[in-house]
Design an enzyme around this catalytic site. Structure first.
Site, PDB file in Angstrom:
ATOM      1  N   LYS A   1       0.696  -1.108   0.071  1.00  0.00           N
ATOM      2  CA  LYS A   1       0.037   0.009  -0.012  1.00  0.00           C
ATOM      3  C   LYS A   1       0.740   1.152  -0.101  1.00  0.00           C
ATOM      4  O   LYS A   1       1.904   1.263   0.456  1.00  0.00           O
ATOM      5  CB  LYS A   1      -0.894   0.037   1.323  1.00  0.00           C
ATOM      6  CG  LYS A   1      -1.966   1.064   1.461  1.00  0.00           C
ATOM      7  CD  LYS A   1      -2.789   0.591   2.543  1.00  0.00           C
ATOM      8  CE  LYS A   1      -4.090   1.973   2.795  1.00  0.00           C
ATOM      9  NZ  LYS A   1      -4.804   1.610   3.789  1.00  0.00           N
TER      10      LYS A   1
ATOM     11  N   SER B   1      -9.671   1.317   2.576  1.00  0.00           N
ATOM     12  CA  SER B   1      -8.734   2.131   1.901  1.00  0.00           C
ATOM     13  C   SER B   1      -7.763   1.396   1.184  1.00  0.00           C
ATOM     14  O   SER B   1      -7.126   1.980   0.239  1.00  0.00           O
ATOM     15  CB  SER B   1      -8.213   3.157   2.631  1.00  0.00           C
ATOM     16  OG  SER B   1      -7.277   2.900   3.605  1.00  0.00           O
TER      17      SER B   1
ATOM     18  N   SER C   1      -9.845  -1.045   6.833  1.00  0.00           N
ATOM     19  CA  SER C   1      -9.164  -0.737   5.544  1.00  0.00           C
ATOM     20  C   SER C   1      -8.479  -2.028   5.152  1.00  0.00           C
ATOM     21  O   SER C   1      -7.889  -2.016   3.897  1.00  0.00           O
ATOM     22  CB  SER C   1      -8.227   0.392   5.671  1.00  0.00           C
ATOM     23  OG  SER C   1      -8.837   1.607   5.613  1.00  0.00           O
TER      24      SER C   1
HETATM   25  N1  GLN Z   1     -13.234   3.384   6.181  1.00  0.00           N
HETATM   26  C1  GLN Z   1     -12.402   3.986   7.236  1.00  0.00           C
HETATM   27  C2  GLN Z   1     -12.198   5.373   6.960  1.00  0.00           C
HETATM   28  O1  GLN Z   1     -12.558   6.149   6.407  1.00  0.00           O
HETATM   29  C3  GLN Z   1     -11.376   3.163   7.630  1.00  0.00           C
HETATM   30  C4  GLN Z   1     -10.092   3.470   6.961  1.00  0.00           C
HETATM   31  C5  GLN Z   1      -8.738   2.851   7.586  1.00  0.00           C
HETATM   32  O2  GLN Z   1      -9.006   1.731   8.170  1.00  0.00           O
HETATM   33  N2  GLN Z   1      -7.654   3.390   7.151  1.00  0.00           N
HETATM   34  O3  GLN Z   1     -11.614   5.970   8.107  1.00  0.00           O
END
Ligand code: GLN
Length: 482
Positions: free
Chosen positions: A74, A149, A173
């Site tokens: 990532k 994400s 994410s």
């Molecule tokens: N979807 C969650 C957010 O938008 C989780 C993001 C993540 O785990 N980095 O914050």
């Protein structure tokens, strides 16, 4: 060509295939599918092939646990000599002078880093649509999101472009994109894996973890990346468990808690029926299914978005044009800050910095930040009380299968609700895995298993036992060329 992490490593060690051949195959596959998916922001073929050749030429390296295994990272993980942007314009062209601890450990273990994957900007999002560099598509349905994400990492593994990728998980994410792409994703206990070199989003929740096609491959990766790190003071000093050794296929007598009231909240009927079938499978394997309650989980989304925006507003203050990436050239310093941040951050990041600044502002700090911390303690206590009765808790990973691209981009609250089942584990610092558990039409679904803090190996063990008797993890999508 061997496909799994374990098979690649063993074949490279035995010299029945070369690391260079494995690397070429991965690069070819990326070339074939990434036009359609856009899972990758950067592929460094030359460096990857060079490293693969080094592994082929070195008998010690060839015996390492990830010898010749192509890995995607990532783009919020710092890689020396390979730009790292966290999918933000503000870090455009940023070339970190160091590797994240996990990246260094992967390299030492013989992994071949092939490239950086797309994600939501600074890992803020649930669909990979918040990237400054274009969206990623779901390999199972190109008009759908891969989740987020870490959507690029999940899509790359699902498309069989790489057998292993790393993601980061602040509120789901790793697990949610793994579920939506039909692969395995693991969020380790808070403190189990060093975050040194992870671009910070919300430091009291962020974790790094693997995305792979099987639980076994995720466990192999955990054995490499987990463990103490003097460079991260939040990393637990205790030596990690042997994650692979915990995969015995045995769940007899294991007590699994099901929070029925929470599961029923807003889940699609197909999600609930696949979840019920997965729980029934665990019962057939000899697990004991127990009803549990997580009463404060109703507030988890609100608490999560108060605390993470507060932490993000503070963490992102460093992007001012002075030290990193993008800089707007102007006459005055204040103007430079404003223009750099104005042009460098995308809409969702700005929304969160503004929300977080408000949450932390003098007049509202007690009402929002302090209150959210208090409710976070209650959520954590719910889990602790549940773990007095059960060994693990089962939940769907996501309340819906992959949603259409564009469906939620103008409705942030609806996007945030995608995290209803995942944020709890992060708020409580708990290990949680998502393992494929069926389909809704052509779209994969995930079963989530959450365990007590530092019982990561047990959680992986349950998921592996489930995976062994079900066909879901072995299915791969057919990606139309584009
Ligand atoms: N979807 C969650 C957010 O938008 C989780 C993001 C993540 O785990 N980095 O914050």
């Amino acid at each position: 060509m061997p496909a799994s992490v374990r098979a690649i490593r063993d074949a490279v060690a035995a010299r029945s295939v070369s690391a260079v051949e494995v690397c070429r195959a991965a690069l070819d596959r990326i070339g074939a599918v990434d036009g359609a998916l856009h899972a990758f922001l950067r592929v460094d073929a030359e460096a990857a092939l060079g490293r693969a050749a080094e592994i082929d030429a070195d008998a010690d390296l060839r015996r390492k646990p990830l010898a010749g295994v192509p890995v995607a990272l990532k783009d919020n993980l710092c890689t020396r000599g390979l730009a790292t942007t966290a999918a933000s314009r503000v870090l455009e062209g940023y070339d970190p002078p160091y590797d994240a601890t996990v990246v260094g450990r992967l390299r030492e273990a013989g992994a071949v880093i092939v490239g950086k994957t797309n994600c939501d900007e600074f890992a803020m999002g649930s669909s990979t649509e918040n990237s400054a560099y274009g969206l990623t598509r779901n390999p199972w349905a190109l008009d759908r999101t891969p989740g987020g994400s870490s959507g690029g990492s999940a899509a790359a593994v699902a498309a069989r472009a790489v057998p292993l990728a790393l993601g980061s998980d602040t509120g789901g994410s790793i697990r949610q994109p793994a579920a939506l792409c039909g692969v395995v994703g693991f969020n380790p206990s808070y403190g189990r894996v060093s975050r040194y070199g992870l671009i910070a989003f919300a430091s009291s929740l962020d974790q790094i973890g693997p995305i792979a096609a099987s639980v076994g491959d995720a466990a192999t990766c955990m054995n490499v990346i987990a463990g103490p790190d003097p460079r991260d003071s939040t990393c637990a000093p205790a030596a990690p468990e042997d994650f692979s050794a915990a995969l015995t296929g045995e769940v007899k007598g294991v007590r699994i808690g099901v929070p029925r009231a929470l599961v029923a909240q807003g889940s699609d009927p197909e999600v609930i029926s696949a979840f019920d079938a997965a729980v029934a499978t665990l019962a057939e394997l000899g697990a004991r299914i127990v009803d549990v309650a997580l009463p404060h989980s109703a507030h988890a989304i609100a608490v999560y978005y108060l605390l993470t925006t507060a932490e993000a507003s503070s963490n992102l203050a460093r992007y001012d044009g002075v030290r990193y990436g993008h800089r707007a050239e102007t006459a005055t310093l204040a103007e430079m800050y404003e223009r750099t941040r104005g042009a460098g951050f995308g809409l969702e990041v700005k929304r969160r910095v503004i929300l977080g600044t408000y949450v932390l502002s003098a007049g509202y700090y007690d009402a929002y930040y302090v209150k959210a911390q208090q409710v976070r303690s209650l959520i954590r206590r719910d889990y602790e009380m549940a773990f007095e009765q059960v060994d693990a808790i089962a939940l769907p990973t996501s309340p819906t299968p992959a949603f259409p691209l564009g469906e939620r981009t103008s409705d942030p609250i609806r996007m945030y609700l995608a995290d209803v089942f995942t944020v709890g584990a992060n708020l409580a610092g708990l290990p949680a895995v998502s393992v494929p558990c069926g389909f809704s039409g052509a779209l994969p679904l995930g079963l989530q298993l959450v365990g007590p803090a530092m019982h990561d190996a047990m959680v992986l063990g349950i998921a592996d036992a489930y995976e062994r008797v079900t066909p879901w993890s072995s299915r791969a999508p057919a990606i139309p060329p584009r």
